[in-house]
Design a protein around this motif. Structure first.
Motif, PDB file in Angstrom:
ATOM      1  N   GLU A 144      22.951  43.256  11.587  1.00  0.00           N
ATOM      2  CA  GLU A 144      23.545  41.975  11.211  1.00  0.00           C
ATOM      3  C   GLU A 144      24.996  42.145  10.783  1.00  0.00           C
ATOM      4  O   GLU A 144      25.878  41.366  11.167  1.00  0.00           O
ATOM      5  N   ALA A 145      25.243  43.173   9.961  1.00  0.00           N
ATOM      6  CA  ALA A 145      26.612  43.420   9.489  1.00  0.00           C
ATOM      7  C   ALA A 145      27.512  43.832  10.647  1.00  0.00           C
ATOM      8  O   ALA A 145      28.679  43.403  10.728  1.00  0.00           O
ATOM      9  N   ALA A 146      26.996  44.653  11.543  1.00  0.00           N
ATOM     10  CA  ALA A 146      27.789  45.083  12.700  1.00  0.00           C
ATOM     11  C   ALA A 146      28.112  43.896  13.600  1.00  0.00           C
ATOM     12  O   ALA A 146      29.234  43.781  14.124  1.00  0.00           O
ATOM     13  N   SER A 147      27.152  43.001  13.789  1.00  0.00           N
ATOM     14  CA  SER A 147      27.375  41.827  14.627  1.00  0.00           C
ATOM     15  C   SER A 147      28.427  40.914  14.012  1.00  0.00           C
ATOM     16  O   SER A 147      29.295  40.380  14.718  1.00  0.00           O
ATOM     17  N   ALA A 148      28.372  40.730  12.689  1.00  0.00           N
ATOM     18  CA  ALA A 148      29.352  39.885  12.004  1.00  0.00           C
ATOM     19  C   ALA A 148      30.747  40.472  12.150  1.00  0.00           C
ATOM     20  O   ALA A 148      31.719  39.747  12.400  1.00  0.00           O
ATOM     21  N   ALA A 149      30.874  41.787  12.005  1.00  0.00           N
ATOM     22  CA  ALA A 149      32.175  42.432  12.142  1.00  0.00           C
ATOM     23  C   ALA A 149      32.670  42.365  13.581  1.00  0.00           C
ATOM     24  O   ALA A 149      33.870  42.171  13.841  1.00  0.00           O
ATOM     25  N   ASP A 150      31.759  42.525  14.518  1.00  0.00           N
ATOM     26  CA  ASP A 150      32.088  42.418  15.942  1.00  0.00           C
ATOM     27  C   ASP A 150      32.658  41.036  16.242  1.00  0.00           C
ATOM     28  O   ASP A 150      33.727  40.888  16.861  1.00  0.00           O
ATOM     29  N   PHE A 151      31.974  40.003  15.783  1.00  0.00           N
ATOM     30  CA  PHE A 151      32.447  38.638  16.017  1.00  0.00           C
ATOM     31  C   PHE A 151      33.780  38.406  15.313  1.00  0.00           C
ATOM     32  O   PHE A 151      34.679  37.746  15.865  1.00  0.00           O
ATOM     33  N   ALA A 152      33.936  38.936  14.097  1.00  0.00           N
ATOM     34  CA  ALA A 152      35.185  38.773  13.353  1.00  0.00           C
ATOM     35  C   ALA A 152      36.353  39.381  14.126  1.00  0.00           C
ATOM     36  O   ALA A 152      37.469  38.833  14.113  1.00  0.00           O
ATOM     37  N   PHE A 153      36.128  40.511  14.802  1.00  0.00           N
ATOM     38  CA  PHE A 153      37.193  41.109  15.606  1.00  0.00           C
ATOM     39  C   PHE A 153      37.598  40.171  16.735  1.00  0.00           C
ATOM     40  O   PHE A 153      38.796  39.905  16.939  1.00  0.00           O
TER      41      PHE A 153
END
Length: 233
Positions: free
Chosen positions: A133-142
């Motif tokens: 979940e955290a990786a996906s949020a950071a991915d989208f933020a990029f």
């Protein structure tokens, strides 16, 4: 009150929600705690919240507070976590190629130091993420930071319409039992994001487009292979 200030605060609040990986139904902190963290007054925060409510991204519950809500205006309603979602993921990625390749080129021409800072922060958060979940949020933020760097709010709006569900790993898990393969997958995504950042930082529009196209094309290939592997089981 400046309309631009309220709009900018709404954008910062949306990014804050992504940064802390809040999901649908999660409650926002109270105004007196959230306003200082965003660097605005409570009056400006209320106006920003009102904007996100109007877009269906937040909702209020009487006496309970403000909560994250799934945007009503999403272009796609996505199924979570099952095998049938793979064709939808591939369709989303094709849409993202059309949108984000050009966005990367524009970002390379128009990016400001704050945009690069946001991209670097997202990559750092992605590298430090301990959950999908955290990786996906950071991915989208990029990807959202790249859209912001275009200085064209419509790119941001379209990406927001797709939402974090457009990030494939937010919906399915590849080789969940293979830690080494998952680690290699995460490292490859980071390398691809860094290549995009390097091109945008260098203001190389052609390289930025190519790096984004390669990243999304690789994602399509990865998930086509995932679909084929699932079919063989």
């Amino acid at each position: 009150m400046s309309v631009n200030l309220a709009d900018a605060t709404a954008t910062r609040l949306r990014e804050w929600i992504l940064q802390y990986a809040l999901a649908e139904g999660d409650k926002l902190p109270p105004e007196h705690a959230l306003a200082p963290s965003l660097g605005v007054s409570r009056t400006v925060l209320r106006e920003a919240v009102a904007r996100l409510k109007a877009q269906g991204e937040l909702t209020s519950r009487r006496g309970a507070g403000v909560f994250v809500a799934r945007p009503h205006g999403q272009l796609l309603r996505l199924e979570l976590g099952d095998r049938a979602a793979v064709p939808d993921i591939l369709a989303d990625l094709e849409i993202r190629v059309a949108l984000e390749v050009e966005a990367a080129g524009l970002a390379a021409r128009r990016r400001l130091p704050d945009h690069l800072k946001a991209m670097r922060a997202a990559i750092a958060a992605q590298g430090a993420a301990e959950t999908r979940e955290a990786a996906s949020a950071a991915d989208f933020a990029f990807h959202r930071a790249v859209a912001m760097a275009t200085a064209n709010h419509r790119f941001v709006h379209l990406l927001d319409q797709l939402g974090i569900d457009a990030i494939p790993r937010s919906r399915i898990r590849l080789s969940a039992d293979d830690a080494a393969q998952n680690a290699a997958y995460a490292a490859q995504l980071l390398d691809e994001h860094r290549a995009i950042l390097d091109a945008i930082s260098a203001q190389d529009t052609a390289y930025a487009r190519d790096a984004m196209r390669m990243h999304l094309s690789n994602s399509i290939q990865r998930y086509q292979q995932a679909a084929e592997a699932a079919d063989r089981k």
